[in-house]
Scaffold this active site. Structure first.
Site, PDB file in Angstrom:
ATOM      1  N   ARG A   9       3.990  -8.371   3.760  1.00 10.19           N
ATOM      2  CA  ARG A   9       3.935  -7.988   5.168  1.00 10.19           C
ATOM      3  C   ARG A   9       3.354  -9.129   5.986  1.00 10.19           C
ATOM      4  O   ARG A   9       2.240  -9.577   5.725  1.00 10.19           O
ATOM      5  CB  ARG A   9       3.080  -6.729   5.340  1.00 10.19           C
ATOM      6  CG  ARG A   9       3.023  -6.223   6.773  1.00 10.19           C
ATOM      7  CD  ARG A   9       2.288  -4.911   6.877  1.00 10.19           C
ATOM      8  NE  ARG A   9       0.875  -5.036   6.562  1.00 10.19           N
ATOM      9  CZ  ARG A   9      -0.006  -4.049   6.700  1.00 10.19           C
ATOM     10  NH1 ARG A   9       0.395  -2.861   7.104  1.00 10.19           N
ATOM     11  NH2 ARG A   9      -1.272  -4.231   6.388  1.00 10.19           N
ATOM     12  N   THR A  28       3.315  -9.894  12.663  1.00  8.06           N
ATOM     13  CA  THR A  28       4.366  -8.985  13.147  1.00  8.06           C
ATOM     14  C   THR A  28       4.372  -7.652  12.425  1.00  8.06           C
ATOM     15  O   THR A  28       4.991  -6.694  12.905  1.00  8.06           O
ATOM     16  CB  THR A  28       5.745  -9.635  12.963  1.00  8.06           C
ATOM     17  OG1 THR A  28       6.009  -9.780  11.552  1.00  8.06           O
ATOM     18  CG2 THR A  28       5.787 -11.016  13.624  1.00  8.06           C
ATOM     19  N   ASP A  36      -7.238  -3.531   1.222  1.00  4.42           N
ATOM     20  CA  ASP A  36      -6.007  -4.120   0.717  1.00  4.42           C
ATOM     21  C   ASP A  36      -5.986  -3.962  -0.800  1.00  4.42           C
ATOM     22  O   ASP A  36      -6.807  -4.555  -1.508  1.00  4.42           O
ATOM     23  CB  ASP A  36      -5.943  -5.598   1.107  1.00  4.42           C
ATOM     24  CG  ASP A  36      -4.615  -6.239   0.731  1.00  4.42           C
ATOM     25  OD1 ASP A  36      -4.341  -6.365  -0.488  1.00  4.42           O
ATOM     26  OD2 ASP A  36      -3.858  -6.611   1.634  1.00  4.42           O
ATOM     27  N   ASP A  79      -5.643  -7.288  -2.855  1.00  8.44           N
ATOM     28  CA  ASP A  79      -6.856  -8.103  -2.840  1.00  8.44           C
ATOM     29  C   ASP A  79      -7.945  -7.494  -3.705  1.00  8.44           C
ATOM     30  O   ASP A  79      -8.647  -8.199  -4.440  1.00  8.44           O
ATOM     31  CB  ASP A  79      -7.366  -8.260  -1.401  1.00  8.44           C
ATOM     32  CG  ASP A  79      -6.537  -9.253  -0.602  1.00  8.44           C
ATOM     33  OD1 ASP A  79      -5.851 -10.097  -1.221  1.00  8.44           O
ATOM     34  OD2 ASP A  79      -6.565  -9.184   0.640  1.00  8.44           O
TER      35      ASP A  79
END
Length: 209
Positions: free
Chosen positions: A104, A108, A200, A203
């Site tokens: 991703r 944007t 995340d 991560d």
């Protein structure tokens, strides 16, 4: 909600709570993700079709149940999807595997594809797409579009957490694909992260942030 199954098994919810905790270590997070993915796999495969095969037990001959049709395909949306994939392969080691490389763009929030590799004859197999988070749903939508282009017709999507906004977008794009998740959280923040969420997943799984 139509087209979505929330897997509320107590062990799933307990492990998910530990994963949400920001103090949970990378090693613990990774191990919990593998454990919880096995539990989720039980649910997403609950209604697989069965046939019978004649076998001999040590005592007698019986017609015993066995899976019908071709082997499953687990399609991992890289990179975080691999955390779910490993535990699912522990349960179904004969499954075929597809990898869909999509990330991703943080500016944007749109998906960027960089890799795709899948088994042939997807049209004849149940394809279970895995990614820990259904946030904006952009990556999941793009991955499933790619799989459909390759012939996949029987698809399910499995995630740990889903946001209402992502569910709405996903269902609009792929109303034929059922969603399985451990929890539906409150909302997305301005950066497209699930709240309360768990951060995340990639991560936290790999210790990269």
């Amino acid at each position: 909600m139509e087209g979505i199954t929330v897997i509320d098994h107590p062990l799933v919810q307990h492990k998910l709570t530990i994963m949400r905790d920001k103090e949970t270590s990378t090693a613990s997070f990774r191990g919990l993700l593998r454990e919880i993915s096995t539990l989720l796999c039980y649910e997403v495969t609950r209604n697989l079709q069965l046939t019978t095969v004649r076998i001999e037990t040590p005592m007698t001959t019986i017609d015993a149940p066995t899976l019908e049709g071709k082997k499953l395909v687990f399609a991992s949306i890289l990179r975080a999807g691999n955390g779910l994939l490993e535990g699912m392969l522990d349960l179904v080691p004969a499954a075929r595997v597809a990898h869909v490389g999509i990330y991703r763009d943080h500016e944007t929030l749109q998906p960027v594809e960089y890799y795709f590799k899948a088994p042939e004859d997807l049209a004849d197999r149940l394809v279970i797409v895995v990614d820990p988070m259904l946030a904006t749903a952009n990556s999941a939508i793009a991955a499933i579009e790619k799989l459909k282009e390759r012939g996949a017709r029987n698809i399910r999507f499995l995630c740990l957490l889903a946001a209402p906004e992502g569910i709405e977008r996903f269902r609009a794009a792929h109303p034929d694909v059922e969603i399985f998740t451990a929890a539906i959280d409150s909302h997305l923040n301005e950066k497209g992260y699930i709240v309360p969420g768990l951060g995340d997943a990639g991560d936290r799984m790999y210790g990269t942030k």
